[in-house]
Structures are given as C-alpha cells and as structure tokens.
Design an enzyme around this catalytic site. Sequence first.
Site, PDB file in Angstrom:
ATOM      1  NE  ARG A 167      -2.109   2.021   3.430  1.00 35.58           N
ATOM      2  CZ  ARG A 167      -2.717   2.480   4.532  1.00 35.58           C
ATOM      3  NH1 ARG A 167      -3.957   2.120   4.820  1.00 35.58           N
ATOM      4  NH2 ARG A 167      -2.061   3.272   5.364  1.00 35.58           N
ATOM      5  CE1 TYR A 206      -4.550   5.908   5.458  1.00 37.40           C
ATOM      6  CE2 TYR A 206      -4.835   6.078   7.832  1.00 37.40           C
ATOM      7  CZ  TYR A 206      -4.620   5.308   6.712  1.00 37.40           C
ATOM      8  OH  TYR A 206      -4.466   3.966   6.830  1.00 37.40           O
ATOM      9  CG  ASP A 242      -7.126   3.748   3.325  1.00 40.99           C
ATOM     10  OD1 ASP A 242      -6.982   3.182   4.429  1.00 40.99           O
ATOM     11  OD2 ASP A 242      -8.176   4.293   2.954  1.00 40.99           O
ATOM     12  CG  HIS A 250      -8.396   7.125   6.008  1.00 38.28           C
ATOM     13  ND1 HIS A 250      -8.899   7.770   7.105  1.00 38.28           N
ATOM     14  CD2 HIS A 250      -7.943   5.938   6.458  1.00 38.28           C
ATOM     15  CE1 HIS A 250      -8.744   7.020   8.186  1.00 38.28           C
ATOM     16  NE2 HIS A 250      -8.172   5.897   7.817  1.00 38.28           N
ATOM     17  CD  GLU A 306      -8.552   0.733   2.835  1.00 36.98           C
ATOM     18  OE1 GLU A 306      -7.393   0.441   2.481  1.00 36.98           O
ATOM     19  OE2 GLU A 306      -8.897   0.762   4.018  1.00 36.98           O
ATOM     20  CD  GLU A 361     -10.276   1.066   7.577  1.00 34.68           C
ATOM     21  OE1 GLU A 361      -9.473   0.571   6.768  1.00 34.68           O
ATOM     22  OE2 GLU A 361      -9.967   1.943   8.375  1.00 34.68           O
ATOM     23  NE  ARG A 404      -9.597  -2.225   3.787  1.00 37.40           N
ATOM     24  CZ  ARG A 404      -8.577  -2.536   4.578  1.00 37.40           C
ATOM     25  NH1 ARG A 404      -8.101  -3.764   4.573  1.00 37.40           N
ATOM     26  NH2 ARG A 404      -8.042  -1.642   5.381  1.00 37.40           N
ATOM     27  CG  ASP A 418      -6.496   0.333  14.833  1.00 38.52           C
ATOM     28  OD1 ASP A 418      -5.669   0.710  13.989  1.00 38.52           O
ATOM     29  OD2 ASP A 418      -7.707   0.184  14.584  1.00 38.52           O
ATOM     30  CD  GLU A 473      -4.730  -2.672   6.712  1.00 37.42           C
ATOM     31  OE1 GLU A 473      -5.950  -2.788   6.748  1.00 37.42           O
ATOM     32  OE2 GLU A 473      -4.149  -1.594   6.919  1.00 37.42           O
ATOM     33  CD1 TRP A 476      -7.597  12.031  10.419  1.00 41.67           C
ATOM     34  CD2 TRP A 476      -8.264   9.946  10.895  1.00 41.67           C
ATOM     35  NE1 TRP A 476      -6.469  11.275  10.572  1.00 41.67           N
ATOM     36  CE2 TRP A 476      -6.853   9.991  10.859  1.00 41.67           C
ATOM     37  CE3 TRP A 476      -8.884   8.724  11.169  1.00 41.67           C
ATOM     38  CZ2 TRP A 476      -6.049   8.865  11.095  1.00 41.67           C
ATOM     39  CZ3 TRP A 476      -8.099   7.597  11.395  1.00 41.67           C
ATOM     40  CH2 TRP A 476      -6.699   7.691  11.365  1.00 41.67           C
TER      41      TRP A 476
END
Length: 429
Positions: free
Chosen positions: A174, A186, A237, A239, A263, A289, A310, A343, A366, A429
């Site tokens: 990525r 990000y 991504d 985001h 993404e 996600e 995702r 996380d 991922e 964000w």
Amino acid sequence: MDSPKTSNANSHDNAPGDGVSANGQGGLVIRSAKVIITCPGRNFVTLKIETNQGVYGIGDATLNGRELAVASYLTDHVIPCLIGRDAHRIEDIWQYLYKGAYWRRGPVTMSAIAAVDMALWDIKAKVAGLPLYQLLGGASREAVMVYGHANGTSIEDTVNVALDYKAQGYKAIRLQCGVPGLASTYGVSKDKMFYEPADADLPTENLWNTEAYMRVVPKLFAAAREALGDEVHLLHDVHHRLTPIEAGRLGRDLEPYRPFWMEDAVVAENQDNFRLIRQHTTTPLAVGEIFNTIWDCKELIQNQLIDYIRATVVHAGGITHLRRIAAFADIYNVRTGCHGATDLSPVCMAAALHFDRSIPNFGIQEYMRHTEATDEVFPHGYRFESGFLYSSETPGLGVDIDEEKAAKYPYKRAYLPVNRLQDGTMFNW
Ligand code: CS2
Ligand code: MG
C-alpha cells in the site's frame, strides 16, 4: 482504571421452552469471563472466557479511540449474561447478544459480540484439538497473501520504502505519501514500520486539501510502478475523503498504473455513492473496515458496486457474522480484504487468518506489524514468509495473552485525529 472485573453471576435458570437448560447437555459451561485492557504502545481490549473444564478462549474487543466503551459493554452488560451458558452454543449466544440487545448494530455492540464470538470459537477448536480453520470447512489455501504499508513524507521517500517491502518479499504494497502543503496526512507515520494514528490524549487536528491530494497520488503511482515493476500489487487508501465524482476522477487517473484497489474512496453511509464512482472508473474499489454488520454493505455487494469487502473479525461481529458477509459477497464476485491495522490486536489477526484460509473468495489480508512489546503480550503462532501469512496449526486461534506482561502496560487514553478543511470546516479523517 479499576482492575478488570470478573463476572461470576449465578448460573442460568431461564430454561428454554423445551425444558432444556441454557447449559444444554454439552457440559462445557462458561464459568467466568473478564476484560483485560493493556497498552504495549497502544491500547488493546481482550475478553477472556473460562469454562468449567479449564479450557479458556480469548477475543479481541479493541475499538480504536473508544476502547473503554467496549470494555464496559462487555463487563457491565454482556458477561453477566454469559455465565452458566453452554460454551459450545456459539450461534445461539451470538443471536442472544445481537437480538437480546434490542439496540442492534453499531461498532461498540458488534465489537463486544465479536470478542465473545472469537473466544467461543477459540474454546471450541481447543476442545476439538484442531486449529480453527479446520472447523470452518478446512483450508482453501495454505497461506494468505498480505499487503504491507509503504509510506513517506514525499513520493521518493515512499517509493524507497516500497522497494524495501518488495525486498522483504511482499507481493502487495500500500502506498501513502505526504501531500505538499499539508503538515501531516493520513497514513504517513513518524515510525516507518508501525503506523498508529491514535497519537494523543485528545484528538490532534489535521488539515486537508483535496486538490493537492488529487495532484500527488497519480504521480506517486507513476513513480512506484516505474520503480517496482508490473508485478507488485499496489494499493491506496483514500480514507473517506473524496466526493463520488472526485473518486471517479482519481480512479481514472490511476488506471494506467493498475492499482489492486482504491480503498474507502468516499464515506460509505450512502451506499449509492459507489454507483457514481463505478460509472467513471474500472479501478477496483474496496470498502468496509468501519462496517459492523452485513447491513452496512448489502447494497454495495448485491449491486456489485465494490470489488473487496474490508469488514473485519473484531468490528463486524466476529467469525460467525463475517462468514455470513463473505458468503453473501461470494455470490456477487466480491472478495474479502480484511482490515488488519495495528489497532486490531494479534488475537484478531490470528482469528482473521483462520477465516482467510477457509473461505473460497479470499482476496487479500492487510498486515501492519505490531510492536515487539505487543507480540510479547500476545504470543502467537502465525508467521510471515515471502509475502504470505501462515496461520498457526495449534488447536484454537493459536494466540494467547500473557496477563502478567499485559498488566505492565496500563491503559493510556488516546484518540484518533480529527480532520478539517483549510477554511476550518470539519471534515472526514
Ligand atoms: C486504515 C487504518 O489500515 C487502514 O486501512 O484505514 O489505519 C485506520 O485508519 C485505523 O485502523 C483507524 O484506527
Ligand atoms: Mg483503511
């Protein structure tokens, strides 16, 4: 922060209609459960369920920036309802926690249910003496292709990091780079290997400029494709930061470099957004996600508006619900691409690998590596080799939590950043 509460409420006496108790005949009864919060570099929330036969299971319950909400949901509302139940009844307990909440869905509820689900699958597989994937239909593949995160403040910096990932054997990388004129953005981490966005006791404020971003990404991909060659899969991504027509434009601008996926191109509450993107670009789209049930993606999947889903084990209701999402996606040629950021704890990664190995429509996983301290707190058997992750072959999930080491890292409040446009408008964000 109080020490984790273990709940030992009395056994159930609410026998179902047929007179068979909630304990069933299985004899494998949930005797106690507790939530363990630890912070080896970042906060993780883990549920540990113990049974009357001494077998225990663990589940990831980490929700970045809202960890204590899930910890309380489990300790104060879920665990009392688990004690005395038959640990083998995974589906029934899932339905009990989902329908019994009345207030269905949402990231906190579904992360709590996910943790229970992961722990019960861990127990069931341990009792069966099998690695979990064997209970999910067995292996559809020996190992799962993963993607790493190359990021840098400049295009050149990012491409150099990507070359290093290629040298490490990654087949998929990525790419995220800094945006000229923005102090931060990000996906660009201070520490190259471990990107952790939850970086402050109160949310840090980022600034955003869409035009500057849309100018730099195609240049990043042109440089990366030139340097890395045609074979490496390149991902990006967005985001959640573009409008559908902007996403259509970026997708089209990236087509010459054949991205594996773009993404989170737009915020996905309005699933119709993706219809507009689809009209303008063949760049594959990935999303999900932050989804927590099939209802977040049903339209996207059945209208084939995306190519990869995702959703992940810890935030989408566990193995049980994620298998439903994958099975539904399979009907519509949509493949999986589970979220796997830092996380999500090694417990979630271990569970995801058993899921990834078993389903027919696996796409990619991922893989943002955890810090050494995290790996010490969560000893696990999965391993990386030449761009693939291999799940553990030990019974269960193949991961544990070292409670003594976990206790060395007390909870430390940390928020994800917030994002504003340069005129001060609150943004995504
Ligand atoms: C990102 C995540 O990995 C990804 O695709 O979207 O880093 C995401 O920002 C974090 O998981 C949020 O906690
Ligand atoms: Mg993402």
